[in-house]
Scaffold this motif. Structure first.
Motif, PDB file in Angstrom:
ATOM      1  N   ASN A  13       0.817  -1.172  -0.048  1.00  0.00           N
ATOM      2  CA  ASN A  13       0.036  -0.011   0.224  1.00  0.00           C
ATOM      3  C   ASN A  13       0.979   1.367  -0.002  1.00  0.00           C
ATOM      4  N   THR A  14       2.083   1.320  -0.089  1.00  0.00           N
ATOM      5  CA  THR A  14       2.991   2.463   0.044  1.00  0.00           C
ATOM      6  C   THR A  14       3.927   2.206  -1.349  1.00  0.00           C
ATOM      7  N   ALA A  15       4.474   3.304  -1.581  1.00  0.00           N
ATOM      8  CA  ALA A  15       5.628   3.562  -2.591  1.00  0.00           C
ATOM      9  C   ALA A  15       7.062   3.426  -1.882  1.00  0.00           C
ATOM     10  N   LEU A  16       7.115   2.990  -0.785  1.00  0.00           N
ATOM     11  CA  LEU A  16       8.380   3.111   0.007  1.00  0.00           C
ATOM     12  C   LEU A  16       9.113   1.818  -0.337  1.00  0.00           C
ATOM     13  N   SER A  17      10.381   2.097  -0.208  1.00  0.00           N
ATOM     14  CA  SER A  17      11.460   1.084  -0.601  1.00  0.00           C
ATOM     15  C   SER A  17      11.287  -0.182   0.566  1.00  0.00           C
ATOM     16  N   THR A  18      11.967  -1.410   0.391  1.00  0.00           N
ATOM     17  CA  THR A  18      11.891  -2.203   1.529  1.00  0.00           C
ATOM     18  C   THR A  18      12.805  -1.899   2.836  1.00  0.00           C
ATOM     19  N   ALA A  19      13.744  -1.166   2.696  1.00  0.00           N
ATOM     20  CA  ALA A  19      14.393  -0.633   3.549  1.00  0.00           C
ATOM     21  C   ALA A  19      13.601   0.406   4.549  1.00  0.00           C
ATOM     22  N   ASN A  20      12.909   1.409   3.876  1.00  0.00           N
ATOM     23  CA  ASN A  20      12.223   2.273   4.389  1.00  0.00           C
ATOM     24  C   ASN A  20      11.009   1.647   5.242  1.00  0.00           C
ATOM     25  N   ILE A  21      10.393   0.599   4.641  1.00  0.00           N
ATOM     26  CA  ILE A  21       9.142  -0.228   5.275  1.00  0.00           C
ATOM     27  C   ILE A  21       9.737  -0.908   6.542  1.00  0.00           C
ATOM     28  N   GLU A  22      10.723  -1.435   6.323  1.00  0.00           N
ATOM     29  CA  GLU A  22      11.359  -1.996   7.665  1.00  0.00           C
ATOM     30  C   GLU A  22      11.693  -1.189   8.601  1.00  0.00           C
ATOM     31  N   ALA A  23      12.212  -0.169   8.290  1.00  0.00           N
ATOM     32  CA  ALA A  23      12.504   0.983   9.483  1.00  0.00           C
ATOM     33  C   ALA A  23      11.347   1.573  10.014  1.00  0.00           C
ATOM     34  N   GLU A  24      10.146   1.652   9.351  1.00  0.00           N
ATOM     35  CA  GLU A  24       8.974   2.091   9.660  1.00  0.00           C
ATOM     36  C   GLU A  24       8.247   1.318  10.583  1.00  0.00           C
ATOM     37  N   VAL A  25       8.491   0.195  10.125  1.00  0.00           N
ATOM     38  CA  VAL A  25       7.600  -1.183  11.009  1.00  0.00           C
ATOM     39  C   VAL A  25       8.004  -1.219  12.349  1.00  0.00           C
ATOM     40  N   ASN A  26       9.601  -1.355  12.503  1.00  0.00           N
ATOM     41  CA  ASN A  26      10.425  -1.218  13.681  1.00  0.00           C
ATOM     42  C   ASN A  26       9.963   0.088  14.492  1.00  0.00           C
ATOM     43  N   ARG A  27       9.713   1.169  14.004  1.00  0.00           N
ATOM     44  CA  ARG A  27       9.629   2.412  14.524  1.00  0.00           C
ATOM     45  C   ARG A  27       8.350   2.408  15.237  1.00  0.00           C
ATOM     46  N   TYR A  28       7.300   1.773  14.780  1.00  0.00           N
ATOM     47  CA  TYR A  28       5.944   1.615  15.266  1.00  0.00           C
ATOM     48  C   TYR A  28       5.867   0.390  16.343  1.00  0.00           C
ATOM     49  N   ILE A  29       6.774  -0.619  16.011  1.00  0.00           N
ATOM     50  CA  ILE A  29       6.752  -1.615  16.948  1.00  0.00           C
ATOM     51  C   ILE A  29       7.157  -0.961  18.311  1.00  0.00           C
ATOM     52  N   SER A  30       8.088  -0.029  18.255  1.00  0.00           N
ATOM     53  CA  SER A  30       8.774   0.243  19.521  1.00  0.00           C
ATOM     54  C   SER A  30       8.152   1.613  19.930  1.00  0.00           C
ATOM     55  N   TRP A  31       7.128   2.163  19.230  1.00  0.00           N
ATOM     56  CA  TRP A  31       6.633   3.601  19.644  1.00  0.00           C
ATOM     57  C   TRP A  31       5.190   3.435  19.546  1.00  0.00           C
ATOM     58  N   PRO A  32       4.315   2.707  20.296  1.00  0.00           N
ATOM     59  CA  PRO A  32       2.708   2.590  20.020  1.00  0.00           C
ATOM     60  C   PRO A  32       2.284   4.040  20.059  1.00  0.00           C
ATOM     61  N   GLY A  33       1.171   4.462  19.272  1.00  0.00           N
ATOM     62  CA  GLY A  33       0.427   5.511  19.270  1.00  0.00           C
ATOM     63  C   GLY A  33       0.936   6.847  18.625  1.00  0.00           C
ATOM     64  N   GLN A  34       2.264   6.677  18.157  1.00  0.00           N
ATOM     65  CA  GLN A  34       3.034   7.914  17.695  1.00  0.00           C
ATOM     66  C   GLN A  34       2.093   8.226  16.199  1.00  0.00           C
ATOM     67  N   ALA A  35       1.868   7.248  15.362  1.00  0.00           N
ATOM     68  CA  ALA A  35       1.205   7.393  14.315  1.00  0.00           C
ATOM     69  C   ALA A  35      -0.190   8.153  14.669  1.00  0.00           C
ATOM     70  N   LEU A  36      -0.758   7.739  15.476  1.00  0.00           N
ATOM     71  CA  LEU A  36      -1.972   8.280  15.933  1.00  0.00           C
ATOM     72  C   LEU A  36      -1.890   9.770  16.428  1.00  0.00           C
ATOM     73  N   ALA A  37      -0.884   9.912  17.204  1.00  0.00           N
ATOM     74  CA  ALA A  37      -0.574  11.189  17.663  1.00  0.00           C
ATOM     75  C   ALA A  37      -0.341  12.449  16.509  1.00  0.00           C
ATOM     76  N   TYR A  38       0.165  12.059  15.612  1.00  0.00           N
ATOM     77  CA  TYR A  38       0.595  13.079  14.469  1.00  0.00           C
ATOM     78  C   TYR A  38      -0.908  13.356  13.809  1.00  0.00           C
TER      79      TYR A  38
END
Length: 155
Positions: A74-99
């Motif tokens: 569902n995005t145009a991100l690279s594999t590396a970007n996607i992995e970094a994003e997923v790791n970010r949200y695993i470790s930071w619950p609710g940040q996307a919602l806060a934005y």
């Protein structure tokens, strides 16, 4: 004051302002070519996917791979970007919602001010009020904007 200079970082305000200000580019006709608008829409889709991934991981029990697969589909991100994003949200619950909550609150307050003030509404003044006290919790921001609306109406 020092407690404001070195205190908490209010993600909803800071990141919400970032998302709100990106939308100002639409009003200013900055996305004046299909390519520029496609870039904007791509980022908007990326952020929408962040909300789904954050919720999927922390509420629906998604695995890391499910989140990666969703972002890949569902995005145009690279594999590396996607992995970094997923790791970010695993470790930071609710940040996307806060934005997104921050952006939506600022847009809601602007709509309220526009409606209540009519021809007295000035976008520059609204932005000064929003940014005037620095990063604050959203309930404090709402109180600031409400005071400004009442003061402006009274003048």
């Amino acid at each position: 004051p020092d407690f404001r200079k070195h205190g908490a970082f209010f993600t909803a305000f800071v990141e919400g302002w970032g998302l709100y200000s990106e939308r100002l580019g639409i009003e200013m006709d900055l996305y004046d070519t299909p390519a520029k608008n496609m870039g904007r829409l791509s980022y908007e889709m990326w952020r929408a996917c962040r909300l789904v991934v954050d919720t999927g991981i922390h509420s629906k029990g998604w695995s890391k791979q499910q989140a990666i697969d969703f972002m890949t589909d569902n995005t145009a991100l690279s594999t590396a970007n996607i992995e970094a994003e997923v790791n970010r949200y695993i470790s930071w619950p609710g940040q996307a919602l806060a934005y997104k909550m921050g952006e939506l609150k600022i847009r809601e307050l602007r709509a309220k001010a526009t409606s209540e003030l009519g021809n007295k509404f000035d976008l520059r003044d609204f932005h000064d009020v929003v940014l005037g006290q620095g990063a604050v919790p959203l309930d404090m921001l709402e109180a600031q904007v409400n005071r400004w609306i009442e003061t402006t109406k009274a003048n």
